[in-house]
Structure formats: structure tokens, C-alpha cells
Design a protein around this motif. Structure first.
Motif, PDB file in Angstrom:
ATOM      1  N   GLN A 134       0.852  -1.187   0.000  1.00  0.00           N
ATOM      2  CA  GLN A 134       0.000   0.000   0.000  1.00  0.00           C
ATOM      3  C   GLN A 134       0.894   1.246   0.000  1.00  0.00           C
ATOM      4  O   GLN A 134       0.978   1.964   1.004  1.00  0.00           O
ATOM      5  CB  GLN A 134      -0.930  -0.001   1.215  1.00  0.00           C
ATOM      6  N   ARG A 170      -1.067  10.722 -12.767  1.00  0.00           N
ATOM      7  CA  ARG A 170      -2.083   9.650 -12.885  1.00  0.00           C
ATOM      8  C   ARG A 170      -1.954   8.910 -14.207  1.00  0.00           C
ATOM      9  O   ARG A 170      -2.089   7.680 -14.257  1.00  0.00           O
ATOM     10  CB  ARG A 170      -3.490  10.245 -12.737  1.00  0.00           C
ATOM     11  N   GLN A 192       0.880   6.560 -13.973  1.00  0.00           N
ATOM     12  CA  GLN A 192       0.519   5.393 -13.167  1.00  0.00           C
ATOM     13  C   GLN A 192      -0.271   4.387 -13.989  1.00  0.00           C
ATOM     14  O   GLN A 192      -0.056   3.177 -13.882  1.00  0.00           O
ATOM     15  CB  GLN A 192      -0.307   5.826 -11.948  1.00  0.00           C
ATOM     16  N   GLU A 193      -1.205   4.884 -14.799  1.00  0.00           N
ATOM     17  CA  GLU A 193      -2.007   3.994 -15.634  1.00  0.00           C
ATOM     18  C   GLU A 193      -1.135   3.242 -16.640  1.00  0.00           C
ATOM     19  O   GLU A 193      -1.418   2.083 -16.977  1.00  0.00           O
ATOM     20  CB  GLU A 193      -3.083   4.799 -16.364  1.00  0.00           C
ATOM     21  N   ARG A 237       1.859   2.423 -16.006  1.00  0.00           N
ATOM     22  CA  ARG A 237       2.832   1.692 -15.187  1.00  0.00           C
ATOM     23  C   ARG A 237       4.261   2.048 -15.599  1.00  0.00           C
ATOM     24  O   ARG A 237       5.119   1.185 -15.764  1.00  0.00           O
ATOM     25  CB  ARG A 237       2.595   0.182 -15.279  1.00  0.00           C
ATOM     26  N   GLU A 280       3.934  -2.512 -10.579  1.00  0.00           N
ATOM     27  CA  GLU A 280       2.654  -2.990 -10.056  1.00  0.00           C
ATOM     28  C   GLU A 280       2.242  -2.173  -8.842  1.00  0.00           C
ATOM     29  O   GLU A 280       1.073  -1.781  -8.709  1.00  0.00           O
ATOM     30  CB  GLU A 280       2.771  -4.472  -9.690  1.00  0.00           C
ATOM     31  N   SER A 304       1.082   1.463  -9.783  1.00  0.00           N
ATOM     32  CA  SER A 304      -0.246   1.592 -10.394  1.00  0.00           C
ATOM     33  C   SER A 304      -1.344   1.796  -9.347  1.00  0.00           C
ATOM     34  O   SER A 304      -2.390   2.360  -9.659  1.00  0.00           O
ATOM     35  CB  SER A 304      -0.550   0.358 -11.247  1.00  0.00           C
ATOM     36  N   ARG A 305      -1.119   1.343  -8.118  1.00  0.00           N
ATOM     37  CA  ARG A 305      -2.135   1.509  -7.074  1.00  0.00           C
ATOM     38  C   ARG A 305      -1.682   2.452  -5.953  1.00  0.00           C
ATOM     39  O   ARG A 305      -2.341   2.571  -4.913  1.00  0.00           O
ATOM     40  CB  ARG A 305      -2.475   0.146  -6.469  1.00  0.00           C
ATOM     41  N   GLU A 325      -0.865   5.733  -3.722  1.00  0.00           N
ATOM     42  CA  GLU A 325      -1.510   7.011  -3.397  1.00  0.00           C
ATOM     43  C   GLU A 325      -0.428   8.083  -3.424  1.00  0.00           C
ATOM     44  O   GLU A 325       0.485   8.083  -2.598  1.00  0.00           O
ATOM     45  CB  GLU A 325      -2.155   6.944  -2.019  1.00  0.00           C
TER      46      GLU A 325
END
Length: 376
Positions: free
Chosen positions: A291, A326, A329-330, A332, A357, A360-361, A363
Motif C-alpha cells: 500500500q 495519474r 501510473q495507468e 505503469r 505494479e 499503479s495503485r 496514493e
């Protein structure tokens, strides 16, 4: 082709010369020697309204450009040599050797020749090549090695259309180098690249329209950028995105156009612009690959044109910067090298793919601070 015109050239208007600047028939040998020397040097002397003609070495330098395209058996490398000088504050060609083309099985073969002699100051790679083959990590390492061995790094860019067209176009070398110079970030595209960690690579992309522009028009053309992941092309960034990405990487820029402004608005003078831009970036992470949370702090200092306030720039940069992050991130991809804030905490476990990986998620919070000088 180097000039060796070391003898003084005859002055214009000298009484012993004819109107076309040549000695009269029957002139003594002492008058013919300077002319013969200049002819052998091939464009080694230049006329001036108020001073003597001088040999080439004092007037300019040799500029070599190489273009790389697909070719029989591998690569087709086209090379041109120009003699340049400053005229009206701009670099201009006043003599050029005929471009020559060679075929090579690999890029290493071409680079080996450059290592033995002098590498080109500007290397252009044709768009068709990178769309088909990407940009190999081995090429990047070979070009980095050239910079170490010869004390200077060649400028590198991908060009629209064929690279050979750029090499053979009058002013292609000077125009391309001028565009890279005014972008700032494009002067050392391989400086932070590390193939050991599979870094994503960003290369400047020069549009073909720059070949047909000159003067004020060329200064309004800004390079776009190509983003490579695992050595393959993944996306084309607009000129504005490439500038913003460079700022988020902590580069200094000659200018930064109001983020989100398209090329037409910029050319028409409807955008606000910062000059002498200094970008500083600090990245902090919680060190958790499951996370991940990151905080990116961008500090910008620049000269303002007075059209907008520091607060307006802050909000605009924050909005456009967050959108750019963003989108990365999309995809990667990590051209911002955010993973550096995490990698050291996972020695032996961290890999680029594992980080992609996690990215991509992740914050990611972007904070922006803007300090303007010369405006409000």
C-alpha cells in the motif's frame, strides 16, 4: 573537412586586385599565394565589409550530424558535416560536405567508428525505427560511454519522418540543436538513465514542421517527448507535458508555458510563460510496496511575465501535474523515478516490475510551491 587556410587573404578593394577580388593577369606570386591557399581550403575565407578576410578556423566550427534509420542488413547511418558560424546571433551553415550513407549490422558497429574518431554532436533517430524497434538499452549505454571517452555527450533526439531527411535538409542540424537547447531538459536525456534497474527513458521528439520554420517561427516550436518502457515506445507526450514532466524531474528550464496550453495558443501568444525556471523536487514514501503512499513536493522559482500570480501558477501546476502523474501510473511507467524512494528499503527484493505494479495503485500527493520574480 577542416580548413587549413592559414595565409592571410587579400582585402577587398586592394588596389592590386580586380573587381572580382582576384589578382590581375601577370600578378607576382606573392599576390597569388593567399588566393591559392583559400581555394585549396574550400570556403576557408569569408568576405567582410569592414575587415580583412580570415581563415575558417577563426570564423566557426565543424558540426557533425548523424541520422539513424532502418537499412539493408540492419541500420543505415547518414552523416553530414557542416562548417558553421554565428550570424545575426544564430548559428548558420556556410559550407557543407556532401552527406554520406553507410550500412551497419548493429549500432555498436557505428559507435565503434565514432569512438575511434570524433562522435557526432547531434544524433537523430528516425521515428519509424523507434516505433518498430524501440530504443535498445545497449544504444543508451554506448552513447553514455561516448560522452565519458570524449568529454562531451552527443545530443540525441527522435525525429518525425526519416533521420536521413533531417541530415540532408539545409539547417536541419542547427535547427534541431536549437530546439533542444531552448527546451533545456533535452540537452542530457541519458544523464540519469540506469539500465541496471530498467529505468524508463524519455527522449525528445522533433516535429517535421521545425525543418520548414526559421527565425521567430522556429522559436515557437517546442519538442514533444517519447516515453519508453522496457525499451519499447509506450506513449507520445505533448510539448506541454514534456516540459511539465521535465520540471517534475527536477530539471532547470529556459521557459515553462502555462500547463495545458496547446501549441496553437502558445504560438499565438495567448499563453503565459515563465522564464529561467528552476524546479526542485523532494520525494518521500512510506516504504510499503503493498500500500505505497508517496508525497512529491515541487518547488518552482522563475521570472514572471506578469500575466499571472504565483498562486495561479501553483494551482495550475498542481492540477496539471497530478493529471500527468495519474496517466503515468495507468501506463505503469516511472520516468519520475519515484521508485528510488522505495528501492533502498528493499535491497535484494526490489525489481522494476514489482515496483510498476505497486506504482499503479499508489496514493501520490503532489504539493507545489511557486516563487516568482519580476512579476506579481
Amino acid at each position: 573537412m577542416q580548413s587549413s587556410c592559414s595565409l592571410p587573404c587579400a582585402k577587398e578593394g586592394e588596389g592590386s586586385m580586380t573587381k572580382d577580388g582576384m589578382p590581375p593577369k601577370g600578378a607576382p606570386l606573392r599576390l597569388l599565394l593567399p588566393v591559392i591557399a583559400c581555394l585549396v581550403a574550400a570556403t576557408g575565407c569569408r568576405a567582410s565589409d569592414n575587415e580583412s578576410m580570415r581563415p575558417l578556423p577563426y570564423e566557426g566550427a565543424r558540426l557533425t550530424m548523424a541520422g539513424v534509420d532502418d537499412g539493408p542488413g540492419g541500420l543505415r547511418v547518414t552523416t553530414s558535416e557542416h562548417f558553421t558560424r554565428l550570424a545575426g546571433g544564430k548559428l548558420q551553415t556556410y559550407a557543407a560536405a556532401e552527406p554520406r550513407s553507410q550500412s551497419f549490422a548493429t549500432f555498436a558497429d557505428a559507435a565503434w567508428q565514432w569512438e575511434q574518431k570524433a562522435s557526432p554532436q547531434f544524433i537523430a533517430v528516425g521515428e519509424a525505427w523507434v516505433r518498430t524497434h524501440g530504443f535498445p538499452a545497449s544504444w543508451a549505454k554506448q552513447l553514455q560511454r561516448l560522452g565519458v571517452r570524449q568529454g562531451r555527450k552527443p545530443l540525441l533526439a527522435v525525429v518525425e519522418g526519416s533521420a536521413e531527411r533531417w541530415v540532408r535538409s539545409p539547417g536541419g542540424a542547427e535547427g534541431g540543436m536549437a530546439l533542444l537547447g531552448q527546451s533545456g531538459w533535452a540537452l542530457d536525456t541519458l544523464g540519469a538513465y540506469d539500465s541496471r534497474y530498467g529505468d524508463d527513458l524519455v527522449l525528445p521528439y522533433l516535429p517535421a514542421e521545425a525543418l520548414s520554420r526559421s527565425g521567430e517561427g522556429s522559436r515557437k516550436t517546442t519538442p514533444q517527448a517519447l516515453l519508453f518502457k522496457n525499451q519499447k515506445l509506450v506513449t507520445v507526450l505533448s510539448a506541454g507535458q514534456s516540459e511539465l514532466l521535465s520540471c517534475l524531474r527536477g530539471s532547470d528550464l529556459p521557459r515553462l508555458v502555462w500547463p495545458g496550453t496547446d501549441q496553437a495558443e502558445s504560438a499565438a501568444g495567448r499563453s503565459t510563460t515563465l522564464r529561467q525556471v528552476s524546479c526542485r523536487v523532494d520525494i518521500a514514501a512510506n516504504g510499503d510496496l503493498k500500500q505505497p503512499k508517496l508525497r512529491v513536493v515541487l518547488t518552482v522559482s522563475a521570472l514572471s511575465d506578469g500575466r499571472s500570480t504565483a498562486g495561479q501558477w501553483k494551482e495550475r501546476l498542481k492540477q496539471q501535474g497530478a493529471e500527468l502523474i495519474r496517466s503515468l501510473q495507468e501506463l505503469r511507467t516511472d520516468p519520475l523515478r519515484l521508485g528510488e524512494a522505495v528501492r533502498k528499503q528493499y535491497s535484494g527484493l526490489w525489481t522494476q516490475e514489482r515496483w510498476r505494479e505497486a506504482l499503479s495503485r499508489a496514493e501520490i500527493k503532489l504539493d507545489v510551491d511557486v516563487n516568482l520574480h519580476g512579476g506579481t
